[in-house]
Design an enzyme around this catalytic site. Sequence first.
Site, PDB file in Angstrom:
ATOM      1  N   ARG A 174       5.811  -9.216   7.450  1.00 19.28           N
ATOM      2  CA  ARG A 174       5.411  -7.929   7.987  1.00 19.28           C
ATOM      3  C   ARG A 174       6.354  -6.848   7.474  1.00 19.28           C
ATOM      4  O   ARG A 174       7.518  -7.114   7.194  1.00 19.28           O
ATOM      5  CB  ARG A 174       5.431  -7.972   9.522  1.00 19.28           C
ATOM      6  CG  ARG A 174       4.250  -8.740  10.115  1.00 19.28           C
ATOM      7  CD  ARG A 174       4.252  -8.740  11.630  1.00 19.28           C
ATOM      8  NE  ARG A 174       5.314  -9.583  12.161  1.00 19.28           N
ATOM      9  CZ  ARG A 174       6.460  -9.149  12.649  1.00 19.28           C
ATOM     10  NH1 ARG A 174       6.700  -7.848  12.707  1.00 19.28           N
ATOM     11  NH2 ARG A 174       7.363  -9.983  13.099  1.00 19.28           N
ATOM     12  N   TYR A 204      -0.590 -10.200   3.355  1.00 15.44           N
ATOM     13  CA  TYR A 204       0.166 -11.119   4.217  1.00 15.44           C
ATOM     14  C   TYR A 204      -0.353 -11.097   5.658  1.00 15.44           C
ATOM     15  O   TYR A 204      -0.691 -10.031   6.190  1.00 15.44           O
ATOM     16  CB  TYR A 204       1.671 -10.774   4.199  1.00 15.44           C
ATOM     17  CG  TYR A 204       2.405 -11.556   5.254  1.00 15.44           C
ATOM     18  CD1 TYR A 204       2.687 -12.907   5.044  1.00 15.44           C
ATOM     19  CD2 TYR A 204       2.718 -10.998   6.486  1.00 15.44           C
ATOM     20  CE1 TYR A 204       3.290 -13.658   6.040  1.00 15.44           C
ATOM     21  CE2 TYR A 204       3.326 -11.745   7.480  1.00 15.44           C
ATOM     22  CZ  TYR A 204       3.606 -13.074   7.257  1.00 15.44           C
ATOM     23  OH  TYR A 204       4.180 -13.810   8.244  1.00 15.44           O
ATOM     24  N   GLY A 241       0.447 -11.005   9.112  1.00 14.27           N
ATOM     25  CA  GLY A 241       0.579  -9.987  10.149  1.00 14.27           C
ATOM     26  C   GLY A 241       0.132  -8.602   9.713  1.00 14.27           C
ATOM     27  O   GLY A 241      -0.190  -7.751  10.545  1.00 14.27           O
ATOM     28  N   LYS A 294      -1.489  -9.223  15.225  1.00 10.95           N
ATOM     29  CA  LYS A 294      -0.505  -8.275  15.749  1.00 10.95           C
ATOM     30  C   LYS A 294      -1.093  -6.866  15.890  1.00 10.95           C
ATOM     31  O   LYS A 294      -0.795  -6.152  16.838  1.00 10.95           O
ATOM     32  CB  LYS A 294       0.717  -8.228  14.833  1.00 10.95           C
ATOM     33  CG  LYS A 294       1.332  -9.598  14.531  1.00 10.95           C
ATOM     34  CD  LYS A 294       2.016 -10.204  15.719  1.00 10.95           C
ATOM     35  CE  LYS A 294       2.815 -11.433  15.294  1.00 10.95           C
ATOM     36  NZ  LYS A 294       3.475 -12.116  16.405  1.00 10.95           N
ATOM     37  N   HIS A 350       3.686 -10.391  23.612  1.00 15.97           N
ATOM     38  CA  HIS A 350       4.054 -11.285  22.501  1.00 15.97           C
ATOM     39  C   HIS A 350       4.633 -12.568  23.104  1.00 15.97           C
ATOM     40  O   HIS A 350       5.833 -12.809  23.035  1.00 15.97           O
ATOM     41  CB  HIS A 350       5.103 -10.556  21.649  1.00 15.97           C
ATOM     42  CG  HIS A 350       5.416 -11.200  20.345  1.00 15.97           C
ATOM     43  ND1 HIS A 350       6.582 -10.948  19.656  1.00 15.97           N
ATOM     44  CD2 HIS A 350       4.730 -12.087  19.597  1.00 15.97           C
ATOM     45  CE1 HIS A 350       6.589 -11.644  18.536  1.00 15.97           C
ATOM     46  NE2 HIS A 350       5.484 -12.350  18.473  1.00 15.97           N
ATOM     47  N   SER A 387       9.755 -12.812  16.815  1.00 18.63           N
ATOM     48  CA  SER A 387       9.217 -13.644  15.746  1.00 18.63           C
ATOM     49  C   SER A 387      10.271 -14.601  15.218  1.00 18.63           C
ATOM     50  O   SER A 387      11.430 -14.208  15.020  1.00 18.63           O
ATOM     51  CB  SER A 387       8.726 -12.761  14.601  1.00 18.63           C
ATOM     52  OG  SER A 387       7.630 -11.991  15.049  1.00 18.63           O
ATOM     53  N   CYS A 400      11.666 -17.111  16.705  1.00 19.97           N
ATOM     54  CA  CYS A 400      12.699 -17.484  17.683  1.00 19.97           C
ATOM     55  C   CYS A 400      12.234 -18.596  18.606  1.00 19.97           C
ATOM     56  O   CYS A 400      12.811 -18.806  19.671  1.00 19.97           O
ATOM     57  CB  CYS A 400      13.127 -16.277  18.490  1.00 19.97           C
ATOM     58  SG  CYS A 400      14.050 -15.074  17.509  1.00 19.97           S
ATOM     59  N   ASP A 406       1.619 -17.438  20.610  1.00 13.87           N
ATOM     60  CA  ASP A 406       2.101 -16.153  20.071  1.00 13.87           C
ATOM     61  C   ASP A 406       1.735 -14.951  20.933  1.00 13.87           C
ATOM     62  O   ASP A 406       2.524 -14.025  21.050  1.00 13.87           O
ATOM     63  CB  ASP A 406       1.547 -15.960  18.653  1.00 13.87           C
ATOM     64  CG  ASP A 406       2.295 -14.909  17.856  1.00 13.87           C
ATOM     65  OD1 ASP A 406       3.533 -14.887  17.913  1.00 13.87           O
ATOM     66  OD2 ASP A 406       1.638 -14.095  17.189  1.00 13.87           O
ATOM     67  N   ARG A 408       4.010 -20.096   5.870  1.00 14.31           N
ATOM     68  CA  ARG A 408       3.214 -20.288   7.090  1.00 14.31           C
ATOM     69  C   ARG A 408       2.124 -21.340   6.929  1.00 14.31           C
ATOM     70  O   ARG A 408       1.696 -21.642   5.817  1.00 14.31           O
ATOM     71  CB  ARG A 408       2.520 -18.964   7.438  1.00 14.31           C
ATOM     72  CG  ARG A 408       3.458 -17.799   7.701  1.00 14.31           C
ATOM     73  CD  ARG A 408       3.938 -17.812   9.116  1.00 14.31           C
ATOM     74  NE  ARG A 408       4.967 -16.811   9.369  1.00 14.31           N
ATOM     75  CZ  ARG A 408       5.197 -16.287  10.570  1.00 14.31           C
ATOM     76  NH1 ARG A 408       4.481 -16.646  11.613  1.00 14.31           N
ATOM     77  NH2 ARG A 408       6.167 -15.419  10.732  1.00 14.31           N
ATOM     78  N   ARG A 417      17.658 -14.816  20.009  1.00 12.10           N
ATOM     79  CA  ARG A 417      18.802 -15.467  19.348  1.00 12.10           C
ATOM     80  C   ARG A 417      20.066 -14.716  19.712  1.00 12.10           C
ATOM     81  O   ARG A 417      20.342 -13.651  19.171  1.00 12.10           O
ATOM     82  CB  ARG A 417      18.615 -15.443  17.829  1.00 12.10           C
ATOM     83  CG  ARG A 417      17.531 -16.364  17.331  1.00 12.10           C
ATOM     84  CD  ARG A 417      17.367 -16.291  15.825  1.00 12.10           C
ATOM     85  NE  ARG A 417      16.235 -17.107  15.448  1.00 12.10           N
ATOM     86  CZ  ARG A 417      16.337 -18.378  15.018  1.00 12.10           C
ATOM     87  NH1 ARG A 417      17.517 -18.929  14.842  1.00 12.10           N
ATOM     88  NH2 ARG A 417      15.248 -19.064  14.729  1.00 12.10           N
ATOM     89  N   ASN A 421      14.467 -28.444  25.928  1.00 16.30           N
ATOM     90  CA  ASN A 421      14.244 -27.201  26.675  1.00 16.30           C
ATOM     91  C   ASN A 421      13.413 -27.452  27.933  1.00 16.30           C
ATOM     92  O   ASN A 421      13.416 -26.642  28.854  1.00 16.30           O
ATOM     93  CB  ASN A 421      13.564 -26.150  25.786  1.00 16.30           C
ATOM     94  CG  ASN A 421      14.477 -25.704  24.652  1.00 16.30           C
ATOM     95  OD1 ASN A 421      15.708 -25.784  24.773  1.00 16.30           O
ATOM     96  ND2 ASN A 421      13.896 -25.243  23.553  1.00 16.30           N
TER      97      ASN A 421
END
Length: 589
Positions: free
Chosen positions: A70, A203, A205, A212, A232, A254, A256, A283, A371, A402, A498
């Site tokens: 993006r 591409y 996105g 998006k 998101h 994105s 993460c 997403d 992707r 992050r 997690n």
Amino acid sequence: MASTLEALERWVNEVAALTRPAQIHWCDGSEDEYRTLVQQMLADGTLIELNQQTHPGCYLHRSHPSDVARVEHLTLVCHPNQEDTGPNNHWMDPAEAHAKMDALFAGCMEGRTMYVIPYCMGPIDSPLSRCGVEITDSPYVVANMKIMTRMGKAAQERIEREGLLSDGVFVKGLHSTGELDPDRRFIMHFPEERTIKSYGSGYGGNALLGKKCHALRIASNQARDEGWLAEHMLIVGIENPRGETHYIAAAFPSACGKTNLAMLIPPEGYRRDGWKVWTVGDDICWMRPGADGRLYAINPEAGFFGVAPGTSDSSNPNALKSIARDTIFTNVAVTADNQPWWEGLPGTPVTDWQGRPYDPANGPAAHPNSRFTVSAKQCPTWSPKAEDAQGVPISAIVFGGRRPSLLPLVMEARDWTHGVLMGAAMGSETTAAATGAVGVLRRDSMAMKPFAGYHYGDYFAHWLSFDRPGARLPKIYHVNWFRKGRDGKFLWPGFGDNLRVLEWMINRVEGKVSGVETPIGTLPATGELKLDGLAIDPATMDELLTMDRAGWQAELAAIGDYLDGFAPRLPAALRAEQQRVAGALGDMP
Ligand code: GDP
Ligand code: PGA
Ligand code: MN
């Protein structure tokens, strides 16, 4: 009053007059249509056939090396009033933007086919779903939209039906790959007109306009006007051994960990006890209050556009199983026997993402933002509830990013306002999902910095507005899977483990554990996180779950400065909440 079909036909004719295609193809979304497009793309080199023995129905697309992510600096939101766009978006006057884009689109489809793609974001029969039509000259976009959305005949019928209610309110998206010149590339949004114009990029996105552009940037505007949330977020169902399922929605920037958390595999002990994980979305999440006051969510998408590198049998076996067949890969490497390859998989690449013989001197074999596009139905944990028109009730909302230091593994907001502050204060190191430097800390409120299609101050106010009489809102959490130790290694094992953190959240929701209250939120008390079978020493857990007061005081000051950037539209209640937390930190003994 013109029918929606007339409005749609009029728009298609206008676009054709401008772009001058050789022919127009209305997509019906059939398998036949998909196969024909694939054959045509194989013939002209847009797609490359991968090993059909190991990967039936799988193809590779190599995008232009300057067109792999993006482009946030070329992505604009064009409200008539610049103020409404906010400091969080790039802006251009709508009239100027239309003129600029129309000049680029003039004659750009000469000699080519123009595809008209009616699509529905969300289950076809859901009141939460919204429709759009994308016009594009890229068969690659059509094939990806077929996987990512409910596309074709059924969507067009819904659009025509809805016109009876609302005179043709479908989102209009116009896309052309153009000449792929980075200087002639723009992704423009016109929220008032529910319109998108995207030129010069092929591409994901930037080009798959349902994702998006529509489902976040335009839909966030629709959501504000209509009283819902377009976020998101992944949506995951956690089923306990008694067969009860809690649904959790989580916003991470994105690259993460959304796709990974959505497809989580429970650790061995949990599996033995009968825990199951159900994927609803990876997403995007659209939620609205139901009659009972709870928030109900749908995943507007029908497929996954996932990051390939790092996807492996140890990190995300569900994703790996999903993409064993009928998948479009973009910018991955290939092995000697023509299988798709990326960093994290066994085997050796021979050809890199640009089609060159692999040479480590050129960097990774697969592009870091390479992707896969695959139908959600191929995911072994795909939830039957994902097709539910009413959506799933959300028990917890999670924010995270992050953060190599300071942010604990998990903390719980004391109420909705505090949770909105946690979301607004989110920060994360940048990743390869967008062009630009990687690993720089930036604030990314609700993981929506590149996607909130209006002023963040108004957006925060919209979030706060859900706390009203009769609401039974989910609890809000903040997580950090990316805390690093002095050696630069991640402290928490992450991925399947997690679930241990999600279980704690569910126990909190059910009132089974009390946690420890701190000024920054409620943290797990010793022993509340189930750590059986995990090789992690108590000192590390301590580091993950203690609050560094001085560090947090500095953080709260930084959050205050950040929020002030949205004045005068920043809700006073949010600034007051930041001051409350800062004050509580100061008052600590
Ligand atoms: P998305 O773009 O938000 O869907 O992110 P992905 O799920 O595709 O993950 C992006 C990257 O983060 C991949 O390289 C993953 O391997 C990595 N990742 C995901 N979850 C975790 C985790 O819990 N811990 C760590 N250390 N890395 C993770
Ligand atoms: P993501 O979105 O980076 O959030 O996975 C896909 C994209 O860049 O189009
Ligand atoms: Mn993802």
